[in-house]
Motif scaffolding. Structure first.
Motif, PDB file in Angstrom:
ATOM      1  N   TYR A 131      -8.014   1.111  13.056  1.00  0.00           N
ATOM      2  CA  TYR A 131      -7.466   2.413  13.476  1.00  0.00           C
ATOM      3  C   TYR A 131      -7.521   2.640  14.996  1.00  0.00           C
ATOM      4  N   LYS A 184      -5.242  -8.950   6.114  1.00  0.00           N
ATOM      5  CA  LYS A 184      -5.466  -7.642   6.745  1.00  0.00           C
ATOM      6  C   LYS A 184      -6.931  -7.306   6.523  1.00  0.00           C
ATOM      7  N   TYR A 211      -5.994  -8.827   1.529  1.00  0.00           N
ATOM      8  CA  TYR A 211      -6.661  -7.731   2.228  1.00  0.00           C
ATOM      9  C   TYR A 211      -8.166  -7.805   1.951  1.00  0.00           C
ATOM     10  N   ASP A 242      -9.875  -4.696   7.102  1.00  0.00           N
ATOM     11  CA  ASP A 242      -9.919  -3.243   7.268  1.00  0.00           C
ATOM     12  C   ASP A 242     -11.375  -2.762   7.383  1.00  0.00           C
ATOM     13  N   ARG A 298      -3.956  -2.543  14.261  1.00  0.00           N
ATOM     14  CA  ARG A 298      -3.547  -1.155  14.098  1.00  0.00           C
ATOM     15  C   ARG A 298      -4.043  -0.361  15.309  1.00  0.00           C
ATOM     16  N   CYS A 314     -11.807   0.112   1.626  1.00  0.00           N
ATOM     17  CA  CYS A 314     -11.567   1.562   1.694  1.00  0.00           C
ATOM     18  C   CYS A 314     -11.390   2.162   0.304  1.00  0.00           C
ATOM     19  N   ALA A 315     -10.905   1.379  -0.657  1.00  0.00           N
ATOM     20  CA  ALA A 315     -10.747   1.886  -2.027  1.00  0.00           C
ATOM     21  C   ALA A 315     -12.023   1.697  -2.847  1.00  0.00           C
ATOM     22  N   TRP A 354       0.785  -1.226   0.000  1.00  0.00           N
ATOM     23  CA  TRP A 354       0.000   0.000   0.000  1.00  0.00           C
ATOM     24  C   TRP A 354       0.824   1.287   0.000  1.00  0.00           C
ATOM     25  N   ASP A 356      -2.223  -5.415  -0.583  1.00  0.00           N
ATOM     26  CA  ASP A 356      -3.222  -4.594   0.112  1.00  0.00           C
ATOM     27  C   ASP A 356      -4.424  -4.387  -0.816  1.00  0.00           C
ATOM     28  N   ASP A 357      -5.168  -3.348  -0.590  1.00  0.00           N
ATOM     29  CA  ASP A 357      -6.423  -3.086  -1.309  1.00  0.00           C
ATOM     30  C   ASP A 357      -6.204  -2.974  -2.826  1.00  0.00           C
ATOM     31  N   MET A 409       2.554   0.334   8.892  1.00  0.00           N
ATOM     32  CA  MET A 409       3.659  -0.190   8.090  1.00  0.00           C
ATOM     33  C   MET A 409       4.786   0.829   7.977  1.00  0.00           C
ATOM     34  N   ASP A 457      -3.897   6.128   9.492  1.00  0.00           N
ATOM     35  CA  ASP A 457      -2.816   5.757   8.568  1.00  0.00           C
ATOM     36  C   ASP A 457      -1.540   6.574   8.778  1.00  0.00           C
ATOM     37  N   CYS A 517      -7.477  -4.111  11.226  1.00  0.00           N
ATOM     38  CA  CYS A 517      -7.208  -2.726  10.832  1.00  0.00           C
ATOM     39  C   CYS A 517      -8.491  -1.944  11.042  1.00  0.00           C
TER      40      CYS A 517
END
Ligand code: GLA
Length: 352
Positions: A154, A114, A80, A116, A172, A88-89, A6, A41-42, A209, A176, A152
């Motif tokens: 936050y 992961k 992910y 999220d 996490r 998230c994307a 990511w 990742d995403d 990360m 970010d 993940c």
């Protein structure tokens, strides 16, 4: 330890890049230094088929073949997803397909997930969060394949208090990280404090990360970033392009004595024990009885930083070793102090 796509690639990651990064992990010596996981990742996600099975998108023509390639290098592969309908994307999440997705990943040979939160707050209440993560934790276990479970969300809902109980291996603790001194230092120096007791073997606080090598900080600042993550016993997921890193960045990422502090089997999360303006001294207990001590300087100019034996519960003389330069500095009574450059660090190992 490993690498995640990511921080450098964001939505530009594809099959070819992941293969290239796996090759680079081996050829650069990163694998030998302990970096084993290659984590996508995403933005790998495609549509679901008529039976609801998740498929990868056109950037990843064959996930099973990619996993086989990564495994063929003696590495492991991560993926992910989100408990929400969308990641998230904005790609397909695992909402209402949790067990099915876990089975798909296990069949591909995935070793790490992961997970999220992202759009999950559109379909769940904050108080549902533990159960939502447990659902995937249980689904991963039910596959029979060992899959590292990375939470993940936050740091919401004091995840450190319950992350391990839902099957989480790391969680996490913040939003970010960005490739900037202010972001890295706020997360690393300030936001992990009080969380020390929740970290230990198999279940770790994750300050996000690494940004080492991505260009937004100086090499001195990246050395501080790496030292701080080692003191925190943080997961070390490199986030730079390993195919073309400088030798200075390579050396920051692969210093064996620094990695030994991060990976020490006791799993103690280090903490600040004294502070003087921008100067901070941190300690971490190591399994052989030694102490790791970091002298950090967060200020904009040179500053002397001291570690006093008394505060550390040490008496008499102790041998001090500079971990970054692999140098024995001598035996010191009362403490050790050094001039540390702006935003820099001196990382030490103190013999008992
Ligand atoms: C969130 C996570 C990041 C990254 C992106 C991907 O922002 O915190 O680490 O996974 O989503 O969309």
């Amino acid at each position: 330890m490993g690498w995640n796509s990511w921080n450098k690639f964001a939505d530009k990651v594809d099959d070819q890049a992941v293969r290239g990064l796996a090759d680079a992990l081996v050829s650069s010596g990163m694998k030998d230094a302990g970096y084993i996981y290659v984590n996508i990742d995403d933005t790998w996600e495609g549509q679901r088929d008529a039976q609801g099975n998740i498929q990868s998108n056109s950037k990843f023509p064959d996930m099973k073949a990619l996993a086989d390639y990564v495994h063929g290098k003696g590495l492991k592969i991560g993926i992910y997803s989100s408990p929400g309908p969308k990641t998230c994307a904005g790609d397909e999440g695992s909402y209402q397909h949790e067990e099915q997705d876990a089975k798909t990943w296990a069949a591909w040979g995935i070793d790490y997930l992961k997970y999220d939160w992202c759009s999950a707050d559109k379909v769940y209440k904050p108080s549902d969060m533990q159960a939502v993560y447990k659902k995937m934790g249980d689904a991963l276990k039910a596959t029979g394949r060992p899959i590292v479970f990375s939470l993940c969300q936050y740091g919401l809902q004091k995840v450190w208090e319950w992350g391990a109980s839902v099957g989480g291996n790391l969680w996490r603790t913040t939003g970010d990280i960005e490739d900037k001194w202010d972001s890295m230092s706020a997360i690393g120096f300030d936001k992990q404090t009080t969380l020390e007791k929740y970290a230990g073997p198999g279940h770790w606080n994750d300050p996000d990360m690494l940004e080492v090598g991505n260009g937004g900080m100086t090499n001195v600042e990246y050395q501080t970033h790496m030292s701080l993550w080692a003191m925190l016993s943080a997961p070390l997921l490199a986030g730079n392009d390993l195919r073309n890193m400088t030798s200075a960045i390579h050396d920051i990422l692969t210093n064996k004595e620094v990695i030994a502090i991060d990976q020490d089997k006791l799993g103690d999360q280090g903490r600040r024990f004294s502070k003087d303006g921008g100067g901070e001294a941190w300690s971490k207990q190591l399994s052989n009885g030694d102490l790791a001590v970091a002298l950090f300087n967060r200020s904009e100019g040179m500053q002397s930083v001291v570690a006093q034996w008394e505060i550390l519960g040490l008496k008499g003389k102790h041998k001090v070793r500079d971990v970054w330069t692999h140098t024995e500095l001598g035996s010191f009574r009362d403490g050790y102090s050094a001039a540390v450059q702006a935003h820099g660090v001196i990382l030490l190992r103190i013999a008992r």
